[in-house]
Scaffold this motif. Structure first.
Motif, short mmCIF file in Angstrom:
data_model
loop_
_atom_site.label_atom_id
_atom_site.label_comp_id
_atom_site.label_asym_id
_atom_site.label_seq_id
_atom_site.Cartn_x
_atom_site.Cartn_y
_atom_site.Cartn_z
N ALA A 228 -29.17 -5.92 40.92
CA ALA A 228 -28.03 -6.20 41.79
C ALA A 228 -28.26 -5.60 43.18
CB ALA A 228 -26.75 -5.62 41.18
N GLN A 229 -28.81 -4.39 43.23
CA GLN A 229 -29.12 -3.78 44.53
C GLN A 229 -30.17 -4.60 45.29
OE1 GLN A 229 -29.60 0.69 44.42
NE2 GLN A 229 -29.24 0.35 42.24
N LEU A 230 -31.17 -5.09 44.56
CA LEU A 230 -32.23 -5.87 45.20
C LEU A 230 -31.72 -7.21 45.73
CD1 LEU A 230 -35.14 -5.13 42.69
CD2 LEU A 230 -34.91 -4.28 45.03
N ARG A 231 -30.69 -7.74 45.08
CA ARG A 231 -30.09 -8.99 45.58
C ARG A 231 -29.18 -8.74 46.78
NH1 ARG A 231 -29.12 -9.84 39.98
NH2 ARG A 231 -26.96 -9.19 40.31
N GLY A 232 -28.89 -7.47 47.04
CA GLY A 232 -27.97 -7.14 48.13
C GLY A 232 -26.52 -7.10 47.71
N ASP A 233 -26.27 -7.15 46.39
CA ASP A 233 -24.89 -7.06 45.91
C ASP A 233 -24.36 -5.65 46.10
OD1 ASP A 233 -25.35 -9.62 45.10
OD2 ASP A 233 -25.49 -9.15 42.95
N GLU A 234 -23.07 -5.55 46.28
CA GLU A 234 -22.45 -4.22 46.39
C GLU A 234 -22.42 -3.57 45.00
OE1 GLU A 234 -18.29 -2.09 47.89
OE2 GLU A 234 -18.67 -4.20 48.31
N VAL A 235 -22.97 -2.38 44.90
CA VAL A 235 -23.02 -1.65 43.63
C VAL A 235 -22.15 -0.41 43.77
CG1 VAL A 235 -24.49 -0.39 42.01
CG2 VAL A 235 -25.31 -2.50 43.05
N LYS A 236 -21.22 -0.28 42.85
CA LYS A 236 -20.32 0.86 42.89
C LYS A 236 -21.09 2.13 42.54
CE LYS A 236 -16.13 2.67 40.73
NZ LYS A 236 -15.10 2.44 39.68
N LEU A 237 -20.95 3.15 43.40
CA LEU A 237 -21.60 4.42 43.13
C LEU A 237 -20.87 5.12 41.98
CD1 LEU A 237 -22.29 5.72 46.75
CD2 LEU A 237 -23.83 4.51 45.21
N GLY A 238 -21.60 5.93 41.25
CA GLY A 238 -21.01 6.59 40.09
C GLY A 238 -21.56 5.97 38.82
N GLY A 239 -20.90 6.29 37.72
CA GLY A 239 -21.50 5.96 36.44
C GLY A 239 -20.86 4.83 35.67
N ILE A 240 -21.67 4.18 34.86
CA ILE A 240 -21.24 3.23 33.83
C ILE A 240 -21.46 3.93 32.50
CG2 ILE A 240 -21.67 0.99 32.75
CD1 ILE A 240 -22.92 0.11 35.45
N LEU A 241 -20.39 4.18 31.76
CA LEU A 241 -20.50 4.87 30.48
C LEU A 241 -20.30 3.89 29.34
CD1 LEU A 241 -18.52 8.18 31.19
CD2 LEU A 241 -20.98 7.78 31.36
N LEU A 242 -21.24 3.88 28.40
CA LEU A 242 -21.17 3.00 27.24
C LEU A 242 -20.60 3.74 26.04
CD1 LEU A 242 -24.60 1.14 27.53
CD2 LEU A 242 -22.45 0.69 28.72
N ASP A 243 -20.03 2.99 25.10
CA ASP A 243 -19.38 3.59 23.93
C ASP A 243 -20.41 4.19 22.97
OD1 ASP A 243 -16.90 2.85 24.86
OD2 ASP A 243 -16.86 0.96 23.74
N THR A 244 -19.99 5.27 22.29
CA THR A 244 -20.86 5.97 21.35
C THR A 244 -20.09 6.32 20.07
OG1 THR A 244 -20.29 8.02 22.50
CG2 THR A 244 -22.37 6.97 23.11
N PRO A 245 -19.93 5.40 19.15
CA PRO A 245 -19.17 5.69 17.93
C PRO A 245 -19.92 6.66 17.01
CG PRO A 245 -20.22 3.53 17.77
CD PRO A 245 -20.45 4.01 19.17
N ILE A 246 -19.15 7.37 16.19
CA ILE A 246 -19.74 8.22 15.15
C ILE A 246 -20.20 7.33 13.99
CG2 ILE A 246 -19.22 9.95 13.37
CD1 ILE A 246 -17.26 11.22 15.31
N ILE A 247 -21.41 7.56 13.51
CA ILE A 247 -21.93 6.89 12.32
C ILE A 247 -22.01 7.95 11.22
CG2 ILE A 247 -23.78 5.50 11.36
CD1 ILE A 247 -22.35 4.18 13.72
N TRP A 248 -21.12 7.85 10.23
CA TRP A 248 -21.02 8.90 9.24
C TRP A 248 -21.80 8.51 7.97
CZ3 TRP A 248 -19.77 13.52 10.53
CH2 TRP A 248 -19.52 14.49 9.55
N ARG A 249 -22.78 9.37 7.62
CA ARG A 249 -23.60 9.11 6.45
C ARG A 249 -23.56 10.32 5.51
NH1 ARG A 249 -27.21 7.01 10.70
NH2 ARG A 249 -27.07 4.73 10.76
N ASP A 250 -24.61 10.51 4.72
CA ASP A 250 -24.56 11.48 3.62
C ASP A 250 -24.96 12.89 3.97
OD1 ASP A 250 -23.73 9.46 1.96
OD2 ASP A 250 -25.77 8.97 1.27
N SER A 251 -25.48 13.14 5.19
CA SER A 251 -26.02 14.48 5.49
C SER A 251 -24.94 15.53 5.70
CB SER A 251 -26.91 14.42 6.72
OG SER A 251 -26.14 14.12 7.88
N ALA A 252 -23.68 15.09 5.79
CA ALA A 252 -22.59 16.05 6.00
C ALA A 252 -21.42 15.76 5.07
CB ALA A 252 -22.15 16.05 7.45
#
Length: 340
Positions: free
Chosen positions: A316-340
């Motif tokens: 997007a930056q290379l195309r000259g599009d406006e890129v919002k400064l700061g972060g994009i945060l993706l979801d991180t669900p808990i995967i619960w298995r047998d170790s606990a």
């Protein structure tokens, strides 16, 4: 046949023009993807290109256009970790998929020493890439300063601590670490420790902060062992140290799945069981989590998506599009298995 072989002559635009019976200017317009060429002429030129075996000289064209059609993928990790860490591999593949779709080439640059840092800094300064994706940036990382100084279109996977005005793609390491530590505590564990890795970068420091948040008044700094890298061997040595400090430890948050896998070995070595004696959780939901026995409870880090979103941000930056400064945060669900 002589002792030296003749190199096959490279076909040129002139050869295509002669074969097609069309001017070099028209051939050049077709090769460069320009419009305003008749379908008949375009078809004749494409047939001639196939017949003479013409391949465009992209290096020369890029020199004229001052573009390389390449994006650097910069990883500040030891070579062994670059090869063995499944998260880095997934980030790389995700980024490469998006770059490939846009007809950009990825150039991998691995930094494992001060000499590597100087070499990569010279490479970036030489204009060999149009942009950069930076993984595992450290505190006071010289490559970060080089990229900022060059005003090179760039995005970080993770948030470099000293920069607030750059695009980055990441996850909420602190919140995710707090969430899985709380879940571990809900199983009734009372003496819970952490093997904290990579505290010189945002992910490691934030995971330790999240662990501390979840423990609150019950946090005991003696039950935190610091190790340098997200690797299996660090988990083995870290868990041995935790058991030496607190033989009655009954829960462990390991800063990555690889670290957790090493900790499992040390627990078994001590004659203890998981989850019977000690419950253990990791972070990443990488291939390490599924290979362990029992399989690891962990945080799912969408590594492939991080790579794809990082590449899309650079493009997007290379195309000259406006890129919002700061972060994009993706979801991180808990995967619960047998170790606990």
């Amino acid at each position: 046949m002589g002792s030296t072989s003749q190199r096959r002559k490279r076909a040129t635009i002139h050869d295509v023009a002669v074969e097609a019976g069309i001017s070099r200017g028209t051939v050049s317009r077709v090769v460069n993807g320009e419009r305003y060429v008749s379908e008949a002429a375009r078809t004749a030129i494409e047939d001639a290109i196939a017949k003479v075996g013409y391949v465009p000289n992209t290096a020369a064209r890029n020199l004229v256009m001052q573009k390389t059609q390449a994006v650097g993928f910069i990883v500040h990790e030891p070579h062994s970790l670059f090869l063995n860490d499944p998260n880095i591999g997934e980030i790389l593949l995700g980024a490469n998929a998006s770059l490939s779709d846009a007809d950009y080439q990825m150039v991998c640059l691995v930094i494992d020493s001060d000499r590597d840092t100087d070499r990569v800094a010279r490479y970036l300064s030489g204009g060999f890439v149009d942009g950069a994706i930076i993984v595992s940036a450290r505190k006071n990382d010289p490559i970060t300063r080089v990229v900022s100084g060059l005003d090179l279109p760039a995005v970080f996977v993770g948030h470099p601590p000293e920069l607030d005005d750059v695009p980055f793609v990441g996850i909420d390491n602190r919140g995710s670490a707090a969430a899985i530590t709380s879940r571990l505590l809900e199983t009734g564990r009372r003496r819970v420790g952490m093997i904290a890795a990579a505290l010189d970068r945002d992910s490691g420091a934030d995971r330790l902060a999240g662990f501390t948040d979840a423990l609150g008044d019950h946090f005991d700094p003696r039950l935190v062992v610091e190790v340098p890298l997200y690797e299996y061997s660090a988990g083995v040595t870290g868990m041995r140290e935790l058991l030496a400090r607190e033989p009655n430890i009954d829960g462990v948050f390991a800063a990555s799945d690889a670290v957790a896998a090493g900790a499992l070995e040390a627990i078994r070595e001590a004659g203890l069981s998981v989850p019977g004696d000690i419950g253990i959780v990791g972070f990443d939901d990488s291939s390490w989590a599924a290979r362990c026995s029992p399989q690891l409870s962990t945080i799912h880090q969408p590594a492939g998506s991080l790579g794809r979103r990082a590449a899309e941000t650079v493009l997007a930056q290379l195309r000259g599009d406006e890129v919002k400064l700061g972060g994009i945060l993706l979801d991180t669900p808990i995967i619960w298995r047998d170790s606990a």
